[in-house]
Enzyme design. Structure first.
Site, PDB file in Angstrom:
ATOM      1  N   LEU A  13      60.857  58.180  -0.304  1.00 30.11           N
ATOM      2  CA  LEU A  13      59.777  57.641  -1.138  1.00 30.11           C
ATOM      3  C   LEU A  13      60.314  57.413  -2.545  1.00 30.11           C
ATOM      4  O   LEU A  13      60.614  58.362  -3.265  1.00 30.11           O
ATOM      5  CB  LEU A  13      58.600  58.608  -1.180  1.00 30.11           C
ATOM      6  CG  LEU A  13      58.090  59.122   0.166  1.00 30.11           C
ATOM      7  CD1 LEU A  13      56.807  59.914  -0.013  1.00 30.11           C
ATOM      8  CD2 LEU A  13      57.871  57.981   1.145  1.00 30.11           C
ATOM      9  N   CYS A  80      51.030  64.706  -6.884  1.00 23.92           N
ATOM     10  CA  CYS A  80      51.986  63.932  -6.097  1.00 23.92           C
ATOM     11  C   CYS A  80      51.796  64.208  -4.612  1.00 23.92           C
ATOM     12  O   CYS A  80      51.816  63.286  -3.791  1.00 23.92           O
ATOM     13  CB  CYS A  80      53.409  64.273  -6.527  1.00 23.92           C
ATOM     14  SG  CYS A  80      54.682  63.386  -5.600  1.00 23.92           S
ATOM     15  N   GLY A 104      59.913  68.878   4.080  1.00 22.34           N
ATOM     16  CA  GLY A 104      60.709  70.076   3.830  1.00 22.34           C
ATOM     17  C   GLY A 104      60.063  71.089   2.916  1.00 22.34           C
ATOM     18  O   GLY A 104      60.750  71.923   2.333  1.00 22.34           O
ATOM     19  N   CYS A 173      58.517  66.483 -10.091  1.00 21.02           N
ATOM     20  CA  CYS A 173      58.965  65.676  -8.962  1.00 21.02           C
ATOM     21  C   CYS A 173      59.457  64.288  -9.353  1.00 21.02           C
ATOM     22  O   CYS A 173      60.291  63.730  -8.672  1.00 21.02           O
ATOM     23  CB  CYS A 173      57.832  65.560  -7.941  1.00 21.02           C
ATOM     24  SG  CYS A 173      56.252  65.047  -8.632  1.00 21.02           S
TER      25      CYS A 173
END
Length: 338
Positions: A13, A80, A104, A173
């Site tokens: 992404l 997010c 993950g 992130c």
């Protein structure tokens, strides 16, 4: 997932803000994407790149900047996950016939979409996932959530993955190596104002913008305090007055114990039917292994109060609190209010 018999397609992404923030740091996403391609080649898995930069900017960056502008402490990682990774991304692939989505994250999913803390207490990411609904989680798997990070490293060596010795990722992130102050400064600039001693009301320095500071902050105050005052520390941020653009600090933090044990909360949501809903829970006030204990008092309309058994050094408006039962299941969450 391959060992479980699944036919796997990997997705990268692309959400980095490389165009807007390129002047602040080296570009981190190119190295990330190369590692992903190398891992997928080694594992024999197809990799697709999906650009969600526009959606990310609208749903996460916009929220982060606006919360900071209001003097609150945003949590872009929670947004997010709920709005992008398990939001628009799921919408993008919903018609492609996948049976399950795996990520993950260090967390676990129980029956009926129950969110459970990961086995590794330090790496547990259930706090960042507290905004996901049970409906979403019913179609999600977290394959490493039942493992310690050291076990994941061993598996990476066993599978001979090229990222087996790569350092753990850190930071927000979407920022990569960009510091949060540099990021928020690029959007909001500076707005200087007074720094006051919370106990005496005396002006002890000047700040460059309330969005560069958060309640409970200790590091980085030396640059905004007068030299003579700075030596009398350590100093902590006690509160922010957005209306008057004033930052309040104290070197006598114990005087503000009540502020640090009781908070007004909003957006109070329960993930599970927990009876009276005002019981005593384990709580995470931020990412990390530490669990606080306390109780919730609900007043209706998604509002209420959280009473902590022990004081906490950084309870800031905008910050999330996740509630857990004795089995490590996340039963609800809220946002600290003004």
């Amino acid at each position: 997932m391959k060992e479980k018999g699944y036919k796997v397609t990997a997705f990268y992404l692309k959400i980095w803000l490389q165009d807007e923030l390129a002047h602040l740091s080296e570009c981190p996403w190119e190295d990330d994407l190369k590692i992903c391609r190398d891992v997928c080649d080694r594992a024999g898995v197809e990799l697709e790149v999906i650009s969600l930069m526009e959606e990310y900017h609208e749903r996460v960056v916009g929220y982060t900047v606006e919360e900071a502008r209001k003097g609150r402490t945003p949590n872009p990682d929670i947004m997010c996950n709920s709005r992008v990774k398990f939001g628009v991304f799921l919408d993008e692939i919903s018609k492609r016939g996948f049976d399950v989505v795996a990520s993950g994250h260090y967390a676990q999913v129980g029956g009926g979409g129950r969110l459970i803390r990961g086995v590794d207490e330090v790496k547990d990411q259930s706090y960042f996932l507290c905004g996901l609904s049970k409906d979403v989680l019913e179609g999600v798997q977290f394959p490493v959530g039942g493992l310690e990070k050291s076990q994941v490293r061993e598996l990476a060596k066993k599978f001979d993955l090229p990222n087996r010795d790569r350092p753990d990722s850190q930071g927000l992130c979407f920022l990569g190596k960009v510091k949060f102050d540099a990021f928020i400064g690029a959007y909001l600039g500076e707005n200087p104002g007074e720094v006051l001693n919370a106990a005496s009301g005396e002006v002890v320095g000047r700040h460059n913008g309330l969005w560069f500071h958060t309640v409970g902050q200790r590091k980085g105050l030396g640059s905004v305090l007068d030299v003579k005052v700075n030596s009398k520390g350590p100093w902590y941020v006690v509160k922010k007055n957005v209306k008057d653009n004033r930052l309040f600090v104290s070197n006598e933090y114990e005087k503000f114990e009540e502020v640090r044990k009781v908070v007004v909360v909003e957006e109070l949501k329960w993930r599970e039917d927990v009876g009276g809903k005002e019981g005593k829970w384990d709580m995470k006030i931020r990412h990390g292994p530490k669990l606080a204990k306390g109780r919730v008092e609900e007043v209706g309309g998604g509002r209420g109060k959280v009473f902590l058994n022990e004081k906490d050094g950084g309870l800031a408006p905008g910050q999330y609190i996740a509630f857990y039962d004795d089995e490590g299941g996340c039963v609800g969450s809220c946002v600290i209010g003004e």
